[in-house]
Enzyme design. Structure first.
Site, PDB file in Angstrom:
ATOM      1  N   ARG A 148       0.852  -1.199   0.000  1.00  0.00           N
ATOM      2  CA  ARG A 148       0.000   0.000   0.000  1.00  0.00           C
ATOM      3  C   ARG A 148       0.883   1.242   0.000  1.00  0.00           C
ATOM      4  NH1 ARG A 148      -3.643   0.266   5.143  1.00  0.00           N
ATOM      5  NH2 ARG A 148      -4.448  -1.638   4.146  1.00  0.00           N
ATOM      6  N   HIS A 191       1.520  -2.229   5.655  1.00  0.00           N
ATOM      7  CA  HIS A 191       1.353  -2.515   4.226  1.00  0.00           C
ATOM      8  C   HIS A 191       2.361  -1.724   3.381  1.00  0.00           C
ATOM      9  CE1 HIS A 191      -2.380  -4.941   4.044  1.00  0.00           C
ATOM     10  NE2 HIS A 191      -2.744  -4.279   5.139  1.00  0.00           N
ATOM     11  N   ASP A 198      -3.740  -8.458   3.055  1.00  0.00           N
ATOM     12  CA  ASP A 198      -5.116  -8.688   3.491  1.00  0.00           C
ATOM     13  C   ASP A 198      -5.686  -9.695   2.508  1.00  0.00           C
ATOM     14  OD1 ASP A 198      -4.916  -6.814   5.543  1.00  0.00           O
ATOM     15  OD2 ASP A 198      -5.608  -5.175   4.259  1.00  0.00           O
ATOM     16  N   GLU A 262      -7.918  -8.610  13.038  1.00  0.00           N
ATOM     17  CA  GLU A 262      -8.429  -8.810  11.677  1.00  0.00           C
ATOM     18  C   GLU A 262      -8.055 -10.201  11.184  1.00  0.00           C
ATOM     19  OE1 GLU A 262      -7.966  -4.085  10.338  1.00  0.00           O
ATOM     20  OE2 GLU A 262      -6.583  -5.611   9.552  1.00  0.00           O
ATOM     21  N   HIS A 265      -5.619 -10.405   7.965  1.00  0.00           N
ATOM     22  CA  HIS A 265      -4.393  -9.614   7.935  1.00  0.00           C
ATOM     23  C   HIS A 265      -3.172 -10.419   8.409  1.00  0.00           C
ATOM     24  CE1 HIS A 265      -2.380  -5.543   8.684  1.00  0.00           C
ATOM     25  NE2 HIS A 265      -1.572  -6.395   9.306  1.00  0.00           N
TER      26      HIS A 265
END
Length: 283
Positions: A148, A191, A198, A262, A265
């Site tokens: 990301r 990320h 994810d 999560e 993740h």
């Protein structure tokens, strides 16, 4: 006197033959008219048959359906030390949510210019190993987010200062927008270091996503891997929990650390760039 009588008989016979000839002629004319009428009716009946058969004569075989083009595997390195995940996992399913509006913000996020999952070489190699095990179990990997760009995280931060809550009901129904920071969204994301993903799994045969009892980026306790029970919009059953734990166990076996908030993740344990946050865009 016999001749006059004979002459009279001949005249009578001639008259009778003439009468019969006239009748036959009349019948013959009538027959022609009637036949013509029948042919006319037949012709009228043939018209729709001819019209109906016309398309059959003009119809050509339908072209064979064209299979949708498969996106080619990206070539080269997106950035030194990084690879396109599909180059190592050909059956990977990519659905980068931040490349779309189907995410917690409800808008396409800065830094995503293509639906292509990117990871550091080390993380990609480890994930490919996990994919092999999952494939043996009947699953393929689906990626929601991988590397990301920092500019995407900066976009998250800008959004946090607005009143926009268009996707609250789907992503954080029980939380205030302010409470998302920094618990779920931080100014720096793992990320952006290039070794966090994810993900979920899909059935290998159908490519249908496995039901995990909750969806990606649902903020709150229902997304914790061990959660059980009902929540706004859904329920996590024991079966859902077992699936979450199965995925977690596979990923741990192949060198990833899970995240307790999560279920989707995971971060490579020995990530190669633990203190570097990259800026290059996803394309």
């Amino acid at each position: 006197m016999i001749y006059p009588a004979l002459l009279l008989s001949v005249c009578v016979l001639f008259s009778q033959c003439r009468a019969k000839s006239d009748v036959s002629s009349a019948q013959g004319v009538a027959g022609v008219v009637e036949t013509a009428a029948i042919d006319t009716v037949a012709a009228e009946k043939d018209v729709p048959v001819a019209v109906a058969s016309a398309p059959e004569e003009q119809t050509t075989a339908a072209p064979a359906p064209v299979e949708p083009a498969v996106n080619p595997v990206p070539q080269g390195e997106p950035y030194p030390g990084f690879v396109y995940l599909r180059s190592l996992i050909p059956d990977l399913i990519e659905e980068l949510r931040y490349f779309t509006t189907n995410n917690f913000m409800g808008v396409k996020v800065d830094g995503y210019e293509a639906n292509l999952a990117i990871l550091s070489k080390e993380a990609a190699t480890a994930l490919a190993s996990a994919a092999d095990e999952l494939r043996e179990k009947g699953y393929v990997i689906k990626i929601f987010d991988a590397y990301r760009p920092q500019k995407a995280v900066d976009h998250f931060v800008r959004w946090s200062k607005t009143d926009d809550q268009r996707n609250k009901a789907d992503y954080y129904p029980s939380l205030s927008k302010k409470s998302l920071f920094p618990t779920y969204v931080a100014r720096r994301s793992g990320h952006s270091r290039g070794s966090t993903i994810d993900m979920t799994i899909c059935y290998k045969d159908t490519k249908k996503e496995v039901d995990m009892g909750g969806h990606f980026d649902y903020f709150g306790p229902p997304s914790h891997p061990t959660f059980l029970g009902k929540y706004p919009g859904g329920e996590v059953t024991e079966e859902h929990k077992q699936r979450r734990m199965m995925l977690r166990e596979v990923m741990v076996r192949h060198g990833f650390n899970p995240y307790d908030s999560e279920w989707w993740h995971f971060t490579l344990k020995n990530e190669p760039y633990p203190k570097t946050y990259f800026e290059f865009v996803v394309k």
